[in-house]
Design a protein around this motif. Sequence first.
Motif, mmCIF file in Angstrom:
data_model
loop_
_atom_site.group_PDB
_atom_site.id
_atom_site.type_symbol
_atom_site.label_atom_id
_atom_site.label_comp_id
_atom_site.label_asym_id
_atom_site.label_seq_id
_atom_site.Cartn_x
_atom_site.Cartn_y
_atom_site.Cartn_z
ATOM 1 N N ASP A 279 0.807 -1.230 0.000
ATOM 2 C CA ASP A 279 0.000 0.000 0.000
ATOM 3 C C ASP A 279 0.834 1.272 0.000
ATOM 4 N N VAL A 280 1.986 1.270 -0.694
ATOM 5 C CA VAL A 280 2.828 2.481 -0.644
ATOM 6 C C VAL A 280 2.127 3.711 -1.210
ATOM 7 N N VAL A 281 1.290 3.511 -2.237
ATOM 8 C CA VAL A 281 0.631 4.684 -2.832
ATOM 9 C C VAL A 281 -0.526 5.206 -1.948
ATOM 10 N N PRO A 282 -1.439 4.332 -1.478
ATOM 11 C CA PRO A 282 -2.431 4.843 -0.523
ATOM 12 C C PRO A 282 -1.783 5.522 0.685
ATOM 13 N N GLU A 283 -0.652 4.987 1.117
ATOM 14 C CA GLU A 283 0.055 5.600 2.246
ATOM 15 C C GLU A 283 0.558 7.002 1.872
ATOM 16 N N TYR A 284 1.089 7.120 0.659
ATOM 17 C CA TYR A 284 1.538 8.434 0.186
ATOM 18 C C TYR A 284 0.361 9.416 0.126
ATOM 19 N N LEU A 285 -0.772 8.938 -0.406
ATOM 20 C CA LEU A 285 -1.938 9.821 -0.546
ATOM 21 C C LEU A 285 -2.418 10.293 0.824
ATOM 22 N N GLY A 288 1.553 11.886 2.514
ATOM 23 C CA GLY A 288 2.434 12.781 1.769
ATOM 24 C C GLY A 288 3.876 12.331 1.716
ATOM 25 N N SER A 289 4.198 11.157 2.295
ATOM 26 C CA SER A 289 5.577 10.680 2.149
ATOM 27 C C SER A 289 5.552 9.318 1.451
ATOM 28 N N TYR A 290 6.541 9.135 0.574
ATOM 29 C CA TYR A 290 6.567 7.939 -0.263
ATOM 30 C C TYR A 290 7.707 7.033 0.172
ATOM 31 N N SER A 291 7.396 5.825 0.638
ATOM 32 C CA SER A 291 8.471 4.918 1.026
ATOM 33 C C SER A 291 8.322 3.549 0.388
ATOM 34 N N GLY A 306 6.034 -3.496 -4.685
ATOM 35 C CA GLY A 306 6.409 -2.646 -3.565
ATOM 36 C C GLY A 306 6.995 -1.299 -3.990
ATOM 37 N N ASN A 307 7.350 -1.206 -5.290
ATOM 38 C CA ASN A 307 7.958 0.021 -5.776
ATOM 39 C C ASN A 307 7.428 0.298 -7.184
ATOM 40 N N PRO A 308 6.154 0.704 -7.273
ATOM 41 C CA PRO A 308 5.482 0.776 -8.579
ATOM 42 C C PRO A 308 6.148 1.747 -9.562
ATOM 43 N N SER A 309 6.518 1.239 -10.753
ATOM 44 C CA SER A 309 7.237 2.074 -11.735
ATOM 45 C C SER A 309 6.447 3.297 -12.167
ATOM 46 N N ASN A 310 5.145 3.139 -12.315
ATOM 47 C CA ASN A 310 4.390 4.260 -12.860
ATOM 48 C C ASN A 310 4.120 5.372 -11.852
ATOM 49 N N PHE A 311 4.585 5.207 -10.622
ATOM 50 C CA PHE A 311 4.411 6.282 -9.647
ATOM 51 C C PHE A 311 5.147 7.537 -10.130
ATOM 52 N N GLU A 312 6.275 7.308 -10.812
ATOM 53 C CA GLU A 312 7.037 8.433 -11.359
ATOM 54 C C GLU A 312 6.200 9.233 -12.363
ATOM 55 N N HIS A 316 4.803 13.083 -11.957
ATOM 56 C CA HIS A 316 5.069 14.007 -13.053
ATOM 57 C C HIS A 316 3.778 14.705 -13.498
ATOM 58 N N MET A 317 2.693 13.942 -13.583
ATOM 59 C CA MET A 317 1.431 14.521 -14.055
ATOM 60 C C MET A 317 0.840 15.511 -13.065
ATOM 61 N N PHE A 318 1.194 15.344 -11.801
ATOM 62 C CA PHE A 318 0.674 16.270 -10.795
ATOM 63 C C PHE A 318 1.759 17.237 -10.317
ATOM 64 N N ASN A 319 2.784 17.433 -11.141
ATOM 65 C CA ASN A 319 3.885 18.352 -10.803
ATOM 66 C C ASN A 319 4.452 18.107 -9.409
ATOM 67 N N ASN A 320 4.531 16.853 -9.002
ATOM 68 C CA ASN A 320 5.038 16.508 -7.675
ATOM 69 C C ASN A 320 4.240 17.120 -6.532
ATOM 70 N N GLU A 321 3.003 17.487 -6.817
ATOM 71 C CA GLU A 321 2.214 18.121 -5.765
ATOM 72 C C GLU A 321 1.265 17.112 -5.135
ATOM 73 N N TRP A 322 1.582 16.783 -3.911
ATOM 74 C CA TRP A 322 0.794 15.822 -3.154
ATOM 75 C C TRP A 322 -0.675 16.250 -3.091
ATOM 76 N N ARG A 323 -0.889 17.531 -2.807
ATOM 77 C CA ARG A 323 -2.257 18.010 -2.651
ATOM 78 C C ARG A 323 -3.092 17.861 -3.910
ATOM 79 N N SER A 324 -2.479 18.139 -5.061
ATOM 80 C CA SER A 324 -3.313 18.030 -6.260
ATOM 81 C C SER A 324 -3.566 16.557 -6.615
ATOM 82 N N MET A 325 -2.576 15.684 -6.345
ATOM 83 C CA MET A 325 -2.828 14.266 -6.599
ATOM 84 C C MET A 325 -3.954 13.765 -5.694
ATOM 85 N N ARG A 326 -3.903 14.166 -4.461
ATOM 86 C CA ARG A 326 -4.898 13.794 -3.481
ATOM 87 C C ARG A 326 -6.288 14.336 -3.801
ATOM 88 N N GLY A 327 -6.308 15.457 -4.538
ATOM 89 C CA GLY A 327 -7.591 16.040 -4.931
ATOM 90 C C GLY A 327 -8.317 15.160 -5.939
#
Length: 437
Positions: A279-285, A288-291, A306-312, A316-327
């Motif tokens: 659940d690294v991505v739900p945890e990031y959402l 706000g920290s990605y591990s 455990g380390n999803p390639s497409n997270f990059e 990129h699509m959300f300009n590294n902005e946690w808040r907009s991805m979360r939106g």
Amino acid sequence: MTFHSTRSLGQEVSFKEAIFQGLAPDGGLYQPTQELNLRGGLSAFGPQTSFVEVAQFLARAIVGDDFGQEQLRSMVEKAFPFSPKLIQLDDEEFILELFHGPSCAFKDYGASFLATIMEAYLDKERERAIILTATSGDTGSAVAQAFFGKENIDVVILYPSGRVSPSQEKQLTTLGGNIHALEVEGSFDDCQRMVKEAFLDGELKKRFSLTSANSINLGRLLPQSFYYAYGFAQLQAYNPDEYYYVVPSGNFGNLTAGIFAWRWGMPVSGFVAATNANDVVPEYLMRGSYSPRSSVHTLANAMDVGNPSNFERLLHMFNNEWRSMRGLIHGEVALDEEIARHMQHLDRKFDYEACPHTAAGLFGAKNFREQELDKGTATVTLATAHPGKFTEVFEEAVGRQPHVPERLAQFMKREKVATLVEPKLEALSAFLNQQFS
Ligand SMILES: *Cc1c(COP(=O)(O)O)cnc(C)c1O
């Protein structure tokens, strides 16, 4: 459209270059450079629109003028003799079944389009290529079937020994011909790393004309946007106030494709990234920290990443902005026990047979609706594979065998041929040398 790497904004490449390169030379992933605005065309689609029409419309926007209108139409028809099916489970609960293709999983869409378009490009130039692909199960079977028998392409599939289901393994290892299976003594992450290393080895890559068909390849990713647009069109028959897509996720290619469709103008209120215990991505959402970490083995094994390639790409699509991805994206997690219980619940209450990945999605959808949504807002969960691909897990959870489609049953009768290798780049290059020099 032109494309550039997530890591260097300068260099633009064509669609053809992007799909044959797979990974960009700087190790980044290709992304579209231009914003497309297709809202007009997409909004005009309705329940009567066929999947081929939707696919042709989007394919045209993506590949531009590399192929004529007629040729593109016939390529799309050839790639998609199957189509998605929208099912209503309950008032606000829908399922978009993506398992009606040859390998009974959603990866048939990307693989089949990629195989068709690569064949067409290679034909034009009279060239050959070798596809290198790592699989946690379903990528390999979809890729194997999509490329089987293509004259100008060989396929080498790396899969983790003992970590794919018996049915998946049969689909990877029994076709023969231009399809070669490498059984890796390691995890899916090892397989993925070996492929990445091979591509970063310029000499090896050039000597064998290596190219990828993983979900990092845009040629697989972009066509996955077709079924999101088609699902939207089908849903118009039910007139929901709003809806969210729920995406069972592992390497996050599928979700990324949905975000592309949204960016191009497909109406949708948001997405749910539904994972298993990885659940690294739900945890990031949430935080706000990605591990990233090593994957753990679960019932929904095609999502054990455990380390999803497409997270990059997502970053990129959300300009590294946690808040907009979360939106736009909400995370949900289903642990093994919840997956198994939900498979049983779906069977008893709705008489619906779900694979463990789809069940993880539907479990996430239920939690999301209960906690976040108003009445009248629908969820559309992607059914990523047919339950008949996971008979052992299904039987254990539900207490009986699922229905198994004839095309899968046929595979079980065939004989496995695979080469066992250590989880090292040297083992892979030795195989390539021996097989193709
Ligand atoms: C590959 C796969 C997933 C995960 O998809 P990603 O694009 O890697 O996130 C989910 N379910 C099934 C059945 C799969 O084969």
